[in-house]
Design an enzyme around this catalytic site. Sequence first.
Site, PDB file in Angstrom:
ATOM      1  N   HIS A 195     -10.610   0.820 -23.697  1.00 56.78           N
ATOM      2  CA  HIS A 195     -11.852   0.824 -22.908  1.00 56.78           C
ATOM      3  C   HIS A 195     -12.975   1.587 -23.610  1.00 56.78           C
ATOM      4  CE1 HIS A 195      -9.906  -1.162 -19.641  1.00 56.78           C
ATOM      5  NE2 HIS A 195      -9.096  -0.162 -19.367  1.00 56.78           N
TER       6      HIS A 195
ATOM      7  N   ASP B 273      -2.674  -5.648 -21.972  1.00 56.40           N
ATOM      8  CA  ASP B 273      -2.799  -4.636 -20.918  1.00 56.40           C
ATOM      9  C   ASP B 273      -3.211  -5.306 -19.602  1.00 56.40           C
ATOM     10  OD1 ASP B 273      -3.298  -1.382 -20.826  1.00 56.40           O
ATOM     11  OD2 ASP B 273      -4.591  -2.442 -19.420  1.00 56.40           O
TER      12      ASP B 273
ATOM     13  N   HIS C 276      -5.579  -4.391 -17.745  1.00 55.51           N
ATOM     14  CA  HIS C 276      -7.041  -4.386 -17.669  1.00 55.51           C
ATOM     15  C   HIS C 276      -7.658  -5.011 -18.918  1.00 55.51           C
ATOM     16  CE1 HIS C 276      -5.594  -0.887 -15.286  1.00 55.51           C
ATOM     17  NE2 HIS C 276      -6.478  -1.320 -14.415  1.00 55.51           N
TER      18      HIS C 276
ATOM     19  N   ASP D 202       1.121  -1.652 -18.000  1.00 54.85           N
ATOM     20  CA  ASP D 202       0.679  -1.581 -16.606  1.00 54.85           C
ATOM     21  C   ASP D 202       0.595  -2.949 -15.936  1.00 54.85           C
ATOM     22  OD1 ASP D 202      -1.367  -2.089 -18.379  1.00 54.85           O
ATOM     23  OD2 ASP D 202      -2.781  -0.653 -17.528  1.00 54.85           O
TER      24      ASP D 202
END
Length: 340
Positions: free
Chosen positions: A158, A193, A195, A282
């Site tokens: 990120h 991931d 996200h 995740d």
Amino acid sequence: MKTFYAEEQKRHDPKAFLSSGAPQPNPEKPERVERLLAGAQAAGCTIERPMDHGLGPIAAVHTPEYLDFLEHIFTRWQRIEGASAEVIPNIHPIARGGSYPASAVGQAGYHMADTACPISGETWQSALWSAWSAVEAAEAVMAGAQAAYALCRPPGHHAFADVAGGFCFINNSAVAAQTLRRQAARVAILDVDLHHGNGTQGIFYARPDVLTVSLHADPVRFYPFFSGYADERGEGAGLGFNLNLPLQRKSGDAVFLAALDVAFQRIRAFAPEALVVALGLDAFEGDPFGGLSVTKPGFSRIGEAIARIGLPTVIVQEGGYLCDELGDNLTAFLTGFGGK
């Protein structure tokens, strides 16, 4: 497979973040390292400490302005009367143009996308060693290893060239890809991931030498909200070199593996000489963020599928948060990758 990790990566210990406006304990805890190390060892990995590689590999993807901020902002923040114990922004620019504030408060807002990346006195060193783990793994692959695993904590995908966000400060996957570019004419990054890897996308969005592909929960109602959509294809010279595959919430193994096939088709068309896997665990059905429903056997199948591409591969740890199965999921992925 070699695993690269330094104990300094545990020192960053963020206390809280805001979730839907409410303060919550920060889930990016040092304990994640213990679970992941156990998972890597169970997969037969050997743990090695990376070298100090200096700022060069990191400055290749991050601006000097931003790196100077990360190194010094905690000390500057502590000079503010009544300041919080960690650097947490309370104001953000509407647009990020040519102006740049001199104040620590203004620069925190400029360089931090959200409240999920608080900076303490230990953050800079932890982030450096996390990035150096990625550099070391990339150099191992450049030296002839078919694959290497960088246990990067804090994570990185990120982080943009000059912005922290979502628990991330230095973009380890981008650092690994740029390091591989010393030998490889083209490098692909595959982000699995939960996200969207918005920072990684942003760093390479206008470049044709690094293909970025991300599978993730549909951001229409999920972090990072403002990117990760299927119509984001790159810009300028990088147009056509970015692929997003947003998945419906709670999608499980079958949907994820089907999307992987689409990702592989694009990667093969790019003909890269090396691959970086931004490995988030995740997407697991029992992860605290609860966005997707990949199972432990699913991670093994994901690892097998990626290995069959046959590219020299740097596996960089991204997300995956505290649950009983965290280490087991890493073991499943690495064992699957090794088994092909």
